[in-house]
Scaffold this motif. Structure first.
Motif, mmCIF file in Angstrom:
data_model
loop_
_atom_site.group_PDB
_atom_site.id
_atom_site.type_symbol
_atom_site.label_atom_id
_atom_site.label_comp_id
_atom_site.label_asym_id
_atom_site.label_seq_id
_atom_site.Cartn_x
_atom_site.Cartn_y
_atom_site.Cartn_z
ATOM 1 N N VAL A 23 0.834 -1.200 0.000
ATOM 2 C CA VAL A 23 0.000 0.000 0.000
ATOM 3 C C VAL A 23 0.874 1.258 0.000
ATOM 4 N N SER A 24 1.914 1.257 0.831
ATOM 5 C CA SER A 24 2.799 2.424 0.900
ATOM 6 C C SER A 24 3.537 2.637 -0.420
ATOM 7 N N ALA A 25 3.969 1.555 -1.051
ATOM 8 C CA ALA A 25 4.667 1.673 -2.326
ATOM 9 C C ALA A 25 3.740 2.215 -3.415
ATOM 10 N N LEU A 26 2.494 1.736 -3.423
ATOM 11 C CA LEU A 26 1.535 2.230 -4.412
ATOM 12 C C LEU A 26 1.224 3.710 -4.193
ATOM 13 N N MET A 27 1.073 4.113 -2.928
ATOM 14 C CA MET A 27 0.802 5.521 -2.632
ATOM 15 C C MET A 27 1.970 6.403 -3.059
ATOM 16 N N PHE A 28 3.182 5.953 -2.784
ATOM 17 C CA PHE A 28 4.357 6.729 -3.173
ATOM 18 C C PHE A 28 4.467 6.831 -4.692
ATOM 19 N N SER A 29 4.248 5.718 -5.383
ATOM 20 C CA SER A 29 4.344 5.725 -6.848
ATOM 21 C C SER A 29 3.279 6.633 -7.460
ATOM 22 N N ALA A 30 2.048 6.528 -6.950
ATOM 23 C CA ALA A 30 0.967 7.361 -7.481
ATOM 24 C C ALA A 30 1.233 8.836 -7.221
ATOM 25 N N GLY A 31 1.711 9.151 -6.011
ATOM 26 C CA GLY A 31 1.999 10.542 -5.683
ATOM 27 C C GLY A 31 3.137 11.107 -6.511
ATOM 28 N N GLY A 71 6.459 17.065 -0.375
ATOM 29 C CA GLY A 71 5.901 16.313 0.739
ATOM 30 C C GLY A 71 5.950 14.814 0.496
ATOM 31 N N THR A 72 5.610 14.400 -0.716
ATOM 32 C CA THR A 72 5.650 12.973 -1.040
ATOM 33 C C THR A 72 7.072 12.421 -0.964
ATOM 34 N N CYS A 73 8.023 13.166 -1.498
ATOM 35 C CA CYS A 73 9.412 12.695 -1.513
ATOM 36 C C CYS A 73 10.080 12.816 -0.141
ATOM 37 N N SER A 74 9.500 13.560 0.778
ATOM 38 C CA SER A 74 10.122 13.756 2.088
ATOM 39 C C SER A 74 9.821 12.630 3.065
ATOM 40 N N VAL A 75 8.644 12.018 2.945
ATOM 41 C CA VAL A 75 8.257 11.037 3.957
ATOM 42 C C VAL A 75 8.127 9.613 3.415
ATOM 43 N N SER A 76 7.668 9.468 2.174
ATOM 44 C CA SER A 76 7.416 8.116 1.664
ATOM 45 C C SER A 76 8.664 7.241 1.616
ATOM 46 N N PRO A 77 9.848 7.752 1.205
ATOM 47 C CA PRO A 77 11.030 6.881 1.223
ATOM 48 C C PRO A 77 11.362 6.343 2.613
ATOM 49 N N LEU A 78 11.046 7.100 3.661
ATOM 50 C CA LEU A 78 11.306 6.606 5.022
ATOM 51 C C LEU A 78 10.404 5.429 5.353
ATOM 52 N N VAL A 79 9.168 5.481 4.878
ATOM 53 C CA VAL A 79 8.258 4.349 5.107
ATOM 54 C C VAL A 79 8.790 3.099 4.409
ATOM 55 N N LEU A 80 9.226 3.252 3.162
ATOM 56 C CA LEU A 80 9.763 2.096 2.436
ATOM 57 C C LEU A 80 11.052 1.592 3.077
ATOM 58 N N ALA A 81 11.882 2.503 3.597
ATOM 59 C CA ALA A 81 13.098 2.074 4.301
ATOM 60 C C ALA A 81 12.757 1.314 5.565
ATOM 61 N N SER A 82 11.698 1.730 6.234
ATOM 62 C CA SER A 82 11.271 1.020 7.448
ATOM 63 C C SER A 82 10.838 -0.407 7.124
ATOM 64 N N TYR A 83 10.087 -0.556 6.041
ATOM 65 C CA TYR A 83 9.686 -1.902 5.630
ATOM 66 C C TYR A 83 10.900 -2.713 5.178
ATOM 67 N N HIS A 84 11.808 -2.070 4.451
ATOM 68 C CA HIS A 84 12.971 -2.795 3.932
ATOM 69 C C HIS A 84 13.842 -3.336 5.069
ATOM 70 N N ARG A 85 14.025 -2.553 6.128
ATOM 71 C CA ARG A 85 14.872 -2.975 7.245
ATOM 72 C C ARG A 85 14.078 -3.675 8.341
ATOM 73 N N ASN A 86 12.754 -3.753 8.162
ATOM 74 C CA ASN A 86 11.880 -4.387 9.156
ATOM 75 C C ASN A 86 12.051 -3.757 10.536
ATOM 76 N N LEU A 87 12.154 -2.427 10.562
ATOM 77 C CA LEU A 87 12.291 -1.680 11.806
ATOM 78 C C LEU A 87 11.265 -0.552 11.837
ATOM 79 N N THR A 88 10.779 -0.238 13.024
ATOM 80 C CA THR A 88 9.881 0.900 13.170
ATOM 81 C C THR A 88 10.660 2.201 12.960
ATOM 82 N N LEU A 89 9.928 3.276 12.758
ATOM 83 C CA LEU A 89 10.584 4.569 12.531
ATOM 84 C C LEU A 89 11.400 5.009 13.740
ATOM 85 N N THR A 90 10.913 4.727 14.930
ATOM 86 C CA THR A 90 11.656 5.130 16.129
ATOM 87 C C THR A 90 12.932 4.324 16.292
#
Length: 357
Positions: A23-31, A71-90
């Motif tokens: 879902v996050s990847a689709l939102m980032f791509s669409a944005g 705005g899209t480029c500022s936050v969405s890559p962090l979400v994908l990085a969180s999924y990639h590393r399997n770690l929460t943002l904190t």
């Protein structure tokens, strides 16, 4: 003041089992795709109209698209990085600094986008309702003053949680950080800030709707004045016919602006109201909040920057002309026999029609 608080109640560093980035990847791509497409269309349109300076409305549209893109480029890559590393943002950085940045960026770009939309609505309201004031004091350079003011105000307000008034916390599943919305013991200021932010969004919604209603009322008056002038105009006056053509073109252009602004306002209301409602519900309710609804409200809020550029990209001049034609067919006055009043009946020469521009 730190970003380590968790609104979802989770305490682990890893993401919950089953969390997927689709879902996050689709939102980032669409944005990203929508904003780049809208930006390209805007710049292409300006290349074809270099002989005249850009209108203030188009300067604001360009600023809106650029803000959504940032705005899209500022936050969405962090979400994908969180999924990639399997770690929460904190857990991505010590001290929760990424969560702080994420929460600030989401609130900043969300508020800035909505303030620009309000400025667009106010600009149209003044252009039609106060034309003398508009021509005398407002110009495309006004945007160069208004936009820094919008960004400065948004940054100042969204920095309050970093200074202790409010708090940015992590939301389930650990890939979102935003304003604390739930009341905690001895932390009433946190919820007070979320209520302040939600109230500001609500005021912007009301203000944009009022500006759009004013634009519609002014367009209706322009249309009635145009009908009266066509009835009394003599067929032998070519200069009057040319003036009528210019007025009809102006009316058509204003209706195009109104259609675009109205649809963007509808998406703004749909995306903003869920967060506003959740902020008030969490403030007024003493029961434990439903974090699933909170996450849904945040997703709606983030969708606004994705939908806006697609609205602009889809509503190109041919589509706006079609929508205007449908609208005019619904509003064209009919004669007593049931037939629409035409220029042949009034014995006036054919002139550019509002529905055909």
């Amino acid at each position: 003041m730190n970003g380590t608080g968790r609104a979802d109640g989770s305490a682990g560093e890893a993401l919950p089992a089953g969390a997927r980035p689709l879902v996050s990847a689709l939102m980032f791509s669409a944005g990203l795709l929508g904003n780049l497409l809208a930006l390209a269309l805007l710049l292409r349109g300006r290349r074809g109209a270099r002989q005249r300076p850009p209108a203030l409305f188009h300067v604001l549209v360009l600023a809106l698209v650029v803000t959504d893109l940032l705005g899209t480029c500022s936050v969405s890559p962090l979400v994908l990085a969180s999924y990639h590393r399997n770690l929460t943002l904190t857990s991505l950085a010590r001290g929760g600094h990424i969560c702080l940045y994420f929460g600030f960026a989401m609130s900043f770009f969300g508020l800035a986008t909505m303030l620009i939309l309000f400025t667009m609505a106010l600009e149209r309201c003044l252009a039609l309702g106060r034309p003398y004031f508009y021509e005398r004091f407002l110009s495309p350079r006004t945007g160069l003053v208004a936009l820094p003011a919008i960004y400065t105000f948004s940054a100042a307000l969204c920095s309050l949680p970093l200074l202790g008034f409010g708090r940015y916390v992590q939301y389930c599943p650990g890939t979102w950080c935003f304003i604390q919305m739930h009341l905690e013991p001895h932390r009433g200021l946190d919820v007070a800030f979320s209520l302040l932010y939600a109230t500001l969004l609500l005021l912007l919604i009301v203000a944009v709707l009022l500006c759009n209603l004013s634009v519609m009322a002014n367009l209706a008056r322009m249309h009635r004045r145009g009908q009266r002038s066509r009835r009394v105009a003599a067929p032998e006056q070519p200069r009057g016919a040319a003036g009528c053509g210019r007025r009809m073109f102006s009316m058509a252009e204003e209706i195009d602006h109104l259609l675009l602004l109205s649809i963007m306002t509808i998406t703004f209301v749909i995306c903003s109201l869920p967060f506003t409602i959740r902020a008030y519900v969490n403030k007024l309710s003493e029961a434990e909040g439903d974090h699933g609804w909170d996450l849904l409200a945040l997703r709606f809020l983030s969708i606004n920057s994705i939908v806006d550029p697609w609205v602009f990209a889809i509503l190109r001049p041919p589509v706006l002309r079609l929508m205007r034609s449908v609208l005019c067919c619904q509003l064209t006055p009919a004669a007593p026999g049931g037939h629409a009043v035409s220029s042949a009946v009034t014995k006036l020469p054919a002139r550019p029609h509002l529905c055909g521009q």
